[in-house]
Design a protein around this motif. Structure first.
Motif, PDB file in Angstrom:
ATOM      1  N   GLU A 165       0.848  -1.189   0.000  1.00  0.00           N
ATOM      2  CA  GLU A 165       0.000   0.000   0.000  1.00  0.00           C
ATOM      3  C   GLU A 165       0.881   1.235   0.000  1.00  0.00           C
ATOM      4  OE1 GLU A 165      -3.857   1.899   2.293  1.00  0.00           O
ATOM      5  OE2 GLU A 165      -2.723   0.282   3.218  1.00  0.00           O
ATOM      6  N   LEU A 166       0.561   2.174  -0.862  1.00  0.00           N
ATOM      7  CA  LEU A 166       1.354   3.388  -1.023  1.00  0.00           C
ATOM      8  C   LEU A 166       0.674   4.538  -0.298  1.00  0.00           C
ATOM      9  CD1 LEU A 166       3.787   4.675  -2.548  1.00  0.00           C
ATOM     10  CD2 LEU A 166       2.175   5.189  -4.391  1.00  0.00           C
ATOM     11  N   LEU A 195       0.055  10.046 -10.753  1.00  0.00           N
ATOM     12  CA  LEU A 195       0.582   8.762 -10.300  1.00  0.00           C
ATOM     13  C   LEU A 195       1.546   8.162 -11.322  1.00  0.00           C
ATOM     14  CD1 LEU A 195      -2.628   7.161  -8.745  1.00  0.00           C
ATOM     15  CD2 LEU A 195      -0.835   8.474  -7.623  1.00  0.00           C
ATOM     16  N   SER A 196       1.222   8.294 -12.599  1.00  0.00           N
ATOM     17  CA  SER A 196       2.113   7.742 -13.622  1.00  0.00           C
ATOM     18  C   SER A 196       3.435   8.500 -13.677  1.00  0.00           C
ATOM     19  CB  SER A 196       1.422   7.781 -14.987  1.00  0.00           C
ATOM     20  OG  SER A 196       1.040   9.110 -15.317  1.00  0.00           O
ATOM     21  N   PHE A 253       5.033   8.013  -9.526  1.00  0.00           N
ATOM     22  CA  PHE A 253       5.266   6.671  -8.989  1.00  0.00           C
ATOM     23  C   PHE A 253       5.312   5.586 -10.058  1.00  0.00           C
ATOM     24  CE2 PHE A 253       2.769   9.061  -5.767  1.00  0.00           C
ATOM     25  CZ  PHE A 253       3.787   9.230  -4.845  1.00  0.00           C
ATOM     26  N   GLN A 254       5.180   5.980 -11.338  1.00  0.00           N
ATOM     27  CA  GLN A 254       5.198   5.019 -12.443  1.00  0.00           C
ATOM     28  C   GLN A 254       4.149   3.917 -12.276  1.00  0.00           C
ATOM     29  OE1 GLN A 254       8.589   5.910 -11.071  1.00  0.00           O
ATOM     30  NE2 GLN A 254       8.164   7.589 -12.483  1.00  0.00           N
ATOM     31  N   ILE A 255       2.966   4.313 -11.792  1.00  0.00           N
ATOM     32  CA  ILE A 255       1.845   3.383 -11.684  1.00  0.00           C
ATOM     33  C   ILE A 255       0.660   3.974 -12.439  1.00  0.00           C
ATOM     34  CG2 ILE A 255       2.599   2.452  -9.469  1.00  0.00           C
ATOM     35  CD1 ILE A 255       0.589   4.220  -8.086  1.00  0.00           C
ATOM     36  N   SER A 256      -0.338   3.144 -12.695  1.00  0.00           N
ATOM     37  CA  SER A 256      -1.486   3.575 -13.491  1.00  0.00           C
ATOM     38  C   SER A 256      -2.286   4.642 -12.746  1.00  0.00           C
ATOM     39  CB  SER A 256      -2.387   2.384 -13.814  1.00  0.00           C
ATOM     40  OG  SER A 256      -1.674   1.415 -14.556  1.00  0.00           O
ATOM     41  N   ASP A 257      -2.757   5.626 -13.479  1.00  0.00           N
ATOM     42  CA  ASP A 257      -3.611   6.651 -12.895  1.00  0.00           C
ATOM     43  C   ASP A 257      -4.995   6.074 -12.621  1.00  0.00           C
ATOM     44  OD1 ASP A 257      -2.034   9.287 -12.969  1.00  0.00           O
ATOM     45  OD2 ASP A 257      -1.734   8.496 -14.983  1.00  0.00           O
TER      46      ASP A 257
END
Length: 384
Positions: free
Chosen positions: A7-8, A246-247, A250-254
């Protein structure tokens, strides 16, 4: 294979904000967003994006210059292009303004055509590396103190680019202290309320522009797909969510932002129509069980609320909501759980079960009938 759940969370009191150089390069190249303003936030961030993390050497016109951490050397033509001004004297005026605020120092070399600048307090906020190596200007990241950004944005009239950077630096994601941040990255200006709701009068004072300019800039940034504006009726205010945050960070999906879900997290009202039309839903009335202890609110309204809640939870990809075997039970909580709750509020528990098996998810839901408008209810918190 071992499975883990990650969890972020971002801490609201974190004193610095990480900014990627590539993101600043895209802003410099984006000519659709205006930079004309006197707050200086955009200009300061641009200079930070070019500052060195380690000592390097740069050769200009046959002369080799040593560039230490927090410094950079370039032509005044380069700075004029970064600042997006027409003349060199305008770029020098911006540099002098930042120097007068004790944010940078700069020196003119080569009859004024070369500029060497240094970011004050760079070592305090960014790690200075000892070894020598060329510094890439279009990759990596740097840190900017939130306090410095706040001082700059409050110093003068903010430009469209200043506003976007202020929202970006003020974004909070998954912090339990800030309502609505668990849904997506939300702009929160550290005003002590733990609530991201803000009105145009407050933003006008913060950015040094008129309320009409606030509305125009936010609408423009929304149309350019930089943010999502969720405006609620009455004096509730507006919630601002950042897109592509987020992208980039943190390089994660929005994530997709649902207004009804935000309204429930912020305890805002949701109107119930006089006649509830049938909705296309995979959840049947037989799957929903409502305790007789909740008779203070009509059952049609209860079913309307539950469906709204389940629609919001469906955006969080809870798989059981698409299963016909799932059961949804709404029941009143004990008096010990309602201490301090507003009089007339229905405080209930919502449990999602798989058939007759053990509960899989538990939530708390508060429903407060409005005394002013018939058929309007406030949704309170829904927490696991």
């Amino acid at each position: 294979m071992a499975d883990y759940q990650l969890e972020l969370r971002q801490i609201v009191d974190y004193p610095r904000c990480r900014i990627y150089r590539e993101f600043i390069q895209t802003l410099i190249a984006n000519r659709s967003i205006r930079t004309g303003g006197c707050s200086g936030l955009f200009y300061y961030v641009v200079l930070c994006s070019y500052a060195n993390f380690r000592t390097s050497y740069r050769r200009i016109d046959g002369i080799s210059y040593t560039v230490y951490p927090g410094e950079w050397i370039c032509s005044i033509a380069d700075i004029t292009e970064w600042f997006r001004v027409r003349f060199h004297y305008q770029a020098f005026a911006i540099l002098k303004s930042l120097q007068d605020r004790q944010l940078i120092t700069f020196t003119r070399l080569g009859r004024g055509h070369i500029v060497k600048f240094s970011i004050i307090d760079w070592r305090r906020n960014n790690t200075a590396l000892d070894y020598n190596c060329p510094c890439q200007k279009d990759s990596g990241f740097f840190f900017i103190p939130v306090s410095t950004a706040t001082e700059l944005i409050s110093a003068g009239r903010a430009s469209e680019m200043d506003v976007l950077l202020d929202l970006w630096i003020s974004a909070i994601y998954k912090d339990q202290q800030v309502r609505g941040s668990e849904i997506g990255p939300v702009a929160y200006f550290r005003n002590g309320t733990r609530n991201p709701l803000v009105n145009y009068t407050e933003l006008s004072a913060r950015w040094g522009i008129s309320r009409s300019s606030v509305g125009r800039i936010l609408k423009k940034l929304s149309e350019l797909d930089h943010l999502s504006l969720l405006t609620f009726p009455g004096r509730s205010g507006t919630v601002i969510y950042l897109k592509n945050y987020l992208s980039t960070m943190f390089q994660i999906s929005d994530v997709m932002i649902d207004k009804e879900e935000v309204a429930m997290c912020l305890n805002l009202h949701v109107s119930v129509p006089d006649t509830t039309p049938p909705e296309a839903s995979t959840i049947s009335d037989e799957q929903i069980s409502v305790s007789t202890g909740l008779s203070s609110v009509s059952k049609p309204h209860i079913l309307f609320f539950i469906r709204k809640v389940l629609q919001a939870l469906e955006t969080q990809w809870i798989p059981c909501l698409s299963c016909s075997k799932s059961k949804y039970m709404l029941y009143p909580l004990s008096d010990d759980c309602t201490v301090g709750i507003e009089e007339g509020t229905v405080f209930a528990g919502l449990t999602i079960c798989c058939g007759t098996g053990n509960p899989l998810y538990r939530f708390e839901l508060s429903i407060t009938p409005s005394a002013e408008v018939e058929g309007v209810c406030d949704h309170g918190k829904n927490e696991v």
